[in-house]
Design an enzyme around this catalytic site. Structure first.
Site, short mmCIF file in Angstrom:
data_model
loop_
_atom_site.label_atom_id
_atom_site.label_comp_id
_atom_site.label_asym_id
_atom_site.label_seq_id
_atom_site.Cartn_x
_atom_site.Cartn_y
_atom_site.Cartn_z
N THR A 152 0.85 -1.20 0.00
CA THR A 152 0.00 0.00 0.00
C THR A 152 0.88 1.24 0.00
OG1 THR A 152 0.04 0.18 2.41
CG2 THR A 152 -1.77 -1.08 1.43
N ASP A 153 0.30 2.36 -0.38
CA ASP A 153 0.96 3.63 -0.11
C ASP A 153 0.85 3.88 1.41
OD1 ASP A 153 2.26 6.03 -0.21
OD2 ASP A 153 1.04 6.89 -1.81
N TRP A 154 1.59 4.85 1.89
CA TRP A 154 1.84 4.99 3.32
C TRP A 154 0.63 5.49 4.13
CZ3 TRP A 154 5.29 2.45 1.22
CH2 TRP A 154 6.48 2.10 1.83
N GLY A 155 -0.12 4.59 4.65
CA GLY A 155 -1.27 4.98 5.47
C GLY A 155 -2.25 3.84 5.49
#
Ligand code: BGC
Length: 768
Positions: free
Chosen positions: A269-272
């Site tokens: 995933t992207d960061w979050g």
């Protein structure tokens, strides 16, 4: 205490009975079988924000300071942490560390848009070989790059990280980038898959896009890169597409990416974190980054209560193990922390020069001849922008600005202006007015750009007598967390316009020339002012060696050969997507970001809009301008040279399977050596699906051709590459009929064409 003691005793009793193989590349099944549910759920969730290590098993040592994240270790099974760090223009880690005087600077390479302007896959691969060596030698396993979202609209704040408005250019430049980095035995993460075409509300935005536009434009570049370069990892984007978070979309992460294109690495995933961790696991999102303990918990609970099939988790864990055994950290590579920064600086400078685009050169004012004294205008001449802000920032040891670059090349710069700009920039940095950037958290990852200085007409006029010519540098910076605006970014400011007008008037009156250097990361308005200066060099954000690289081109040491990877429209509103792009007063991604990482205090979003209709459909960039005959300031592919090229003897041969080989002879007909990039623009036969007038299907660039020298350029496209997506039938279709193959300097200048017939129509199904 008694309870704790009993639990520990139980562990001591139980563990010896569980097989404890140590991971090797040949025993992945065995290790998977030996893993507990907790361990599996740990391996698919990163260790947390920052470059920390740990999780349920690790210690507290920081592996690589400033890295974006790590995967978790399971020492019992010989599974190490692996380290993930940004980003597209070079490795982003902290340059200094407590307890040591050693520095850990990385090379600031030209940004993505710049290197795409080279139209040169070999150049990109060479440059990223050097970049990947820093990844390896600083102990990082995966570079979170390249960024490759399509330039849907000029205002996207991260366009500088991305390559192009065209998927074929973007996909092939990405493939070269990936090959270069990965040749070092480290991985990449091509990102952000997909539809992350704006920063505004990027965490929640729903990109509402037709199946056709998705396949042909927004996924095609990822498809090309995956097929051509086998990236180790793909990063899913923050946003939704058609109502579903990309990280939770089986269609995207499994049907398209793996089943159709053959991707075999991991998706992170992207960061979050988002709700729906379990859906992400099911969809084939193998790794949650940066990772939160509650995500691990959600996965464990879902398996225990039967809402997540252990087979889905096992599938992802297996892929994680396959990834881990490839990494330098697993292999025990002894990194030096001392990459050859000098050699890499040379690669950065070479790439920067080859990426610059000469937009105008009246009376061959460039390369500069007989010029000694230069009046250098513009705050950007000192406050030079090597690259954008946010996670795409690189902590480089220095930036060669324009002033230094020109002086290094032997020019004498007007001392009054030098003094003025130095004082102005020093002052402005201490007293920033209105930082033209996104959320304040992102400014930490790069510098805000100072605004242009106001300068009286008389002051400018007084600079004419002592100088042979003037150079005006116009700069822009932008970055992660916010989109650009028409007023502050796309258009020239009133101060910039006055400066340019007054400099041009004053110098032209004395018969002296004016050159504009654009140090920008994205498209700006050029139509209203381009008539004023004698030459315009688009330097982009060319990395830490930028000033020297600009001087190399201005002096003719390097003949410019870059071409635009996107259209420069006359006005912003000429882009069809402009009517569905968030403008002004919208929530900023930076605020979402602050809230998301628990920094809190972010301003509340206003005018919250959580979707973007991609109403322009496939009419993105030149596909629109060229097909509908809309005037542009500079067309896609535009770029001048100090020499001229002739195109001759076009041929196209069609094989039985419908693939084509196209060839053209390119001859340098001018007086100096140069390189020429040629696009193969294909017009499909009428009937069937509505199509753009022309589409770039392949491109190639000559070697350095001496005056009079020729080279045959060859392009190959298979039948699938010629296909368009029929969303009713849910398949790709290549129509039969006569195609026109245009060999173009740019999309609007096609000197030679060749017609060839594809006899049999073909279709290609997609899994879904
Ligand atoms: C960005 C990614 C980046 C990640 C890690 C995110 O905010 O969107 O591009 O790789 O942070 O720094």
């Amino acid at each position: 205490m008694k309870k704790l003691f009993l639990t520990m005793a139980a562990i001591v009793l139980v563990l010896p009975m569980v097989a404890q193989p140590k991971l090797t590349k040949d025993n992945i099944d065995e290790v998977l079988a030996a893993m507990t549910l907790e361990e599996k759920a740990t391996l698919v969730v990163g260790s947390g924000w920052g470059s920390m290590i740990g999780g349920i098993t690790g210690g507290s040592q920081i592996l690589v300071s400033g890295a974006a994240g790590t995967t978790q270790a399971i020492p019992r099974l010989g599974i190490p942490n692996t380290v993930l760090a940004d980003g597209p223009a070079g490795l982003r880690i902290n340059p200094t560390r407590p307890g040591t005087n050693q520095t850990f600077y990385c090379t600031g390479f030209p940004v993505g848009t710049a290197i795409a302007s080279s139209w040169d896959v070999e150049l990109v691969e060479n440059m990223t070989k050097a970049m990947g060596n820093e990844v390896l030698e600083y102990g990082v396993d995966v570079l979170l790059a390249p960024g490759m979202n399509i330039h849907r609209n000029p205002l996207c704040g991260r366009n500088f990280e991305y390559f192009s408005e065209d998927p074929v250019l973007s996909g092939n430049i990405s493939a070269a980038y990936v090959k270069g980095v990965q040749s070092n035995g480290v991985g990449v993460s091509i990102k952000h898959y997909a539809g992350n075409n704006q920063e505004t509300n990027r965490n929640e935005n729903d990109a509402q896009v037709s199946k056709r536009a998705l396949r042909e434009i927004y996924l095609k570049n990822f498809e090309i890169s995956v097929r051509e370069s086998d990236p180790w990892t793909v990063m899913s984007s923050y946003n939704k597409i058609n109502g579903k978070y990309t990280q939770q979309s089986y269609d995207l992460l499994t049907s398209a990416l793996r089943n159709d294109w053959g991707f075999s690495g991991i998706v992170m995933t992207d960061w979050g974190s988002k709700d729906g961790t379990v859906d992400a696991v099911k969809a084939g999102n193998d790794l949650m980054e940066p990772g939160m303990p509650f995500e691990t918990q959600r996965i464990i609970e879902a398996v225990n209560n039967g809402t997540l099939d252990i087979k889905d988790l096992d599938r992802n864990v297996r892929r994680m193990l396959e990834y881990i055994v490839r990494t330098p950290r697993f292999k025990g590579y002894k990194y030096s922390d001392k990459p050859d920064l000098k050699a890499h600086a040379k690669a950065a400078r070479a790439a920067a020069t080859e990426s610059m685009v000469l937009l105008k050169n009246n009376d061959n004012v460039l390369p500069l001849e007989g010029v000694k004294n230069i009046a250098l205008f513009g705050a950007t001449s000192i406050d030079f922008v090597a690259g954008g802000t946010g996670s795409g920032n690189v902590n480089k040891a220095y930036v060669v600005n324009m002033e230094q670059g020109l002086e290094n090349a032997g020019f004498k710069l007007d001392p009054v202006l030098k003094d003025f700009y130095k004082k102005y920039v020093d002052f402005a940095k201490i007293n920033p007015k209105d930082l033209p950037l996104g959320g304040s958290d992102m400014i930490l990852l790069g510098e805000a750009k100072v605004e242009e200085a106001e300068m009286a007409k008389s002051y400018i006029e007084a600079r004419v007598a002592g100088n042979d010519m003037a150079i005006v540098v116009i700069g822009r910076n932008s970055g992660e967390g916010a989109d650009r605006t028409v007023e502050n970014d796309f258009d020239l400011s009133a101060t910039e316009r006055a400066l340019l007008t007054n400099v041009c008037n004053a110098f032209h009156l004395a018969g002296k020339k004016v050159v504009v250097v654009l140090n920008i990361g994205g498209v700006i308005e050029t139509a209203s002012w381009k008539a004023m200066p004698d030459a315009i060099l688009l330097a982009w954000q060319p990395g830490q060696e930028g000033g020297d690289a600009v001087a190399d081109v201005l002096t003719g040491k390097v003949n410019p050969s870059g071409k635009l990877p996107m259209t420069f429209p006359v006005q912003f509103t000429d882009h069809r997507s402009s009517f569905n792009f968030p403008l002004g007063n919208e929530p900023r991604g930076g605020n979402d970001f602050a809230a998301m990482i628990g920094m809190g205090g972010g301003r509340q979003p206003v005018n919250h809009v959580d979707y973007t209709k991609y109403e322009e459909d496939i009419w993105v960039g030149y596909r629109y301008f060229d097909t509908f005959g809309k005037e542009v300031s500079y067309p896609f592919g535009f770029g001048l040279s100090y020499t001229t090229f002739d195109y001759s003897k076009p041929t196209v041969t069609v094989a039985k399977d419908g693939s084509i080989i196209a060839k053209v002879i390119v001859t340098n007909t001018g007086k100096v050596a140069g390189k020429e990039a040629v696009g193969l623009y294909v017009s499909a036969p009428a009937g069937g699906l509505e199509k753009p007038a022309k589409e770039l299907k392949a491109f190639a660039k000559t070697k350095l051709l001496a005056p009079g020298e020729s080279q045959v350029l060859s392009f190959s496209v298979d039948a699938y590459g010629l296909a368009s997506f029929n969303e009713q039938a849910n398949r790709w279709e290549t129509a039969a009929g006569t195609y026109t193959f245009g060999f173009g300097r740019n999309v609007s200048d096609i000197p030679v064409t060749f017609k060839a017939a594809i006899k049999n129509a073909q279709t290609f199904s997609v899994s879904e």
